[in-house]
Design a protein around this motif. Structure first.
Motif, PDB file in Angstrom:
ATOM      1  N   ASP A   1      22.613  80.096  56.479  1.00 37.14           N
ATOM      2  CA  ASP A   1      23.773  80.735  55.751  1.00 37.14           C
ATOM      3  C   ASP A   1      24.844  81.367  56.879  1.00 37.14           C
TER       4      ASP A   1
ATOM      5  N   ASP B   1      26.909  84.029  55.725  1.00 41.55           N
ATOM      6  CA  ASP B   1      27.344  85.235  55.132  1.00 41.55           C
ATOM      7  C   ASP B   1      26.282  86.469  55.738  1.00 41.55           C
TER       8      ASP B   1
ATOM      9  N   GLN C   1      23.340  86.883  55.424  1.00 40.15           N
ATOM     10  CA  GLN C   1      21.907  86.994  54.613  1.00 40.15           C
ATOM     11  C   GLN C   1      20.716  86.622  55.534  1.00 40.15           C
TER      12      GLN C   1
ATOM     13  N   THR D   1      27.140  88.930  49.492  1.00 35.93           N
ATOM     14  CA  THR D   1      25.998  88.036  49.762  1.00 35.93           C
ATOM     15  C   THR D   1      26.303  86.655  48.857  1.00 35.93           C
ATOM     16  N   SER D   2      27.176  86.655  48.085  1.00 40.16           N
ATOM     17  CA  SER D   2      27.118  85.596  47.127  1.00 40.16           C
ATOM     18  C   SER D   2      28.607  85.317  46.399  1.00 40.16           C
TER      19      SER D   2
END
Ligand SMILES: Nc1nc2c(ncn2[C@@H]2O[C@H](COP(=O)(O)OP(=O)(O)O)[C@@H](O)[C@H]2O)c(=O)[nH]1
Ligand SMILES: [Mg+2]
Length: 291
Positions: free
Chosen positions: A83, A85, A87, A198-199
């Protein structure tokens, strides 16, 4: 050649750091800029990545599809997807890649649930557990984290997996394809950070849509329990109601319109489900014989 692929949608804050750290553990880093409206693409390029930009935002799965296509074009030996981002920790890429090479498996999944001190929030954990059970039902193996986006694929996996789902359910789609193709799989524990943004999607609609999409794949693979069993139950309930209707009509000359309607509806629904089960079952058998 070892490739690292990063799906990224508006990740300007984190992408530079992830690219630089990923470059230490790979020969080339490819960032799929999924129609970002911020500086994701420029920052990724400056940090040393090859950037493929989607003109419009198409979804996480679309970025994964692009990464598989590119890995095949480049004849990559290993594709690790992580990912963008922040994470996942790029320093853990060797955990996956080494497991892949040393154990000669086709796919290694980084799981956030193998360590006892996992920091995944409770509601998210429960959602992922449900999706994971559904995915496990459709495959010949059991994984602990079906929704993990941190995965390594061997050359054989890269050439035989052709994902089609453009959303987040691509993760479970790929698992079922790994099972269908008879590829081998292993999991290693990874850490997932839940600090900061995170999302980008709300967990409840996101979870439901991934679950429904997963059931779509699983139900095609196992049509008899999914469609045949409920179909037979409906036909039986319909028959019981039909018997009661006839009984009342013949013995008491009473006409229960409600029972009659329910009988017809249940019978029709049940029959449709049974026919669906048989058709899907024959199709699945045909496809299996061909491939
Ligand atoms: N949500 C989302 N993520 C995308 C998209 N395209 C690429 N991504 C990337 O996919 C990765 C995972 O997305 P994220 O929303 O953090 O998913 P989650 O952590 O599983 O809830 C991130 O690196 C995103 O930048 C997209 O259209 N939507
Ligand atoms: Mg995330």
């Amino acid at each position: 050649m070892k490739l690292v692929g990063i799906p990224a949608y508006n990740e300007e804050k984190t992408i530079g750091d992830i690219v630089k750290k990923s470059l230490k553990h790979s020969d080339r880093v490819i960032v799929v800029d999924d129609g970002s409206t911020d500086n994701t693409a420029d920052i990724a390029k400056q940090s040393g990545a090859t950037v493929i930009s989607h003109k419009k935002n198409q979804g996480y799965g679309a970025s994964v599809i692009t990464l598989f296509d590119r890995a095949r074009e480049e004849n990559a030996d290993i594709l690790t997807i992580i990912d963008g981002d922040g994470q996942h920790d790029p320093e853990q890429i060797p955990l996956l890649v080494d497991t892949l090479q040393e154990n000669n498996v086709d796919v290694v999944i980084g799981s956030r649930f193998l360590e006892s001190n996992s920091t995944t929030p409770g509601y998210r954990k429960r959602g992922i557990k449900i999706i994971t059970s559904a995915a496990n039902f459709g495959s010949d193996f059991k994984v602990s984290d079906a929704q993990s986006g941190f995965r390594s694929y061997s050359k054989k996996a890269i050439s035989s997996i052709h994902p089609t789902e453009t959303g987040m359910s691509v993760s479970t789609e790929i698992l079922l394809k790994i099972s269908n193709k008879g590829l081998s799989i292993a999991e290693v524990p990874i850490t997932v950070s839940y600090n900061g943004e995170t999302s980008s999607e709300h967990p409840i609609p996101h979870g439901i849509s991934v679950l429904l999409n997963t059931l779509k794949f699983v139900s095609v693979k196992h049509p008899l329990p999914f469609y045949g069993f409920p179909g037979i139950v409906l036909v039986i309930v319909g028959s019981v109601l039909g018997y009661q209707f006839l009984d009342a009509y013949l013995n008491k000359q009473a006409i229960f319109i409600g029972s009659l309607m329910a009988t017809i509806v249940l019978f029709l629904l049940g029959a449709i489900l049974c026919v669906t089960a048989v058709i899907l079952f024959s199709m699945a058998t045909l496809i299996r014989e061909k491939s």
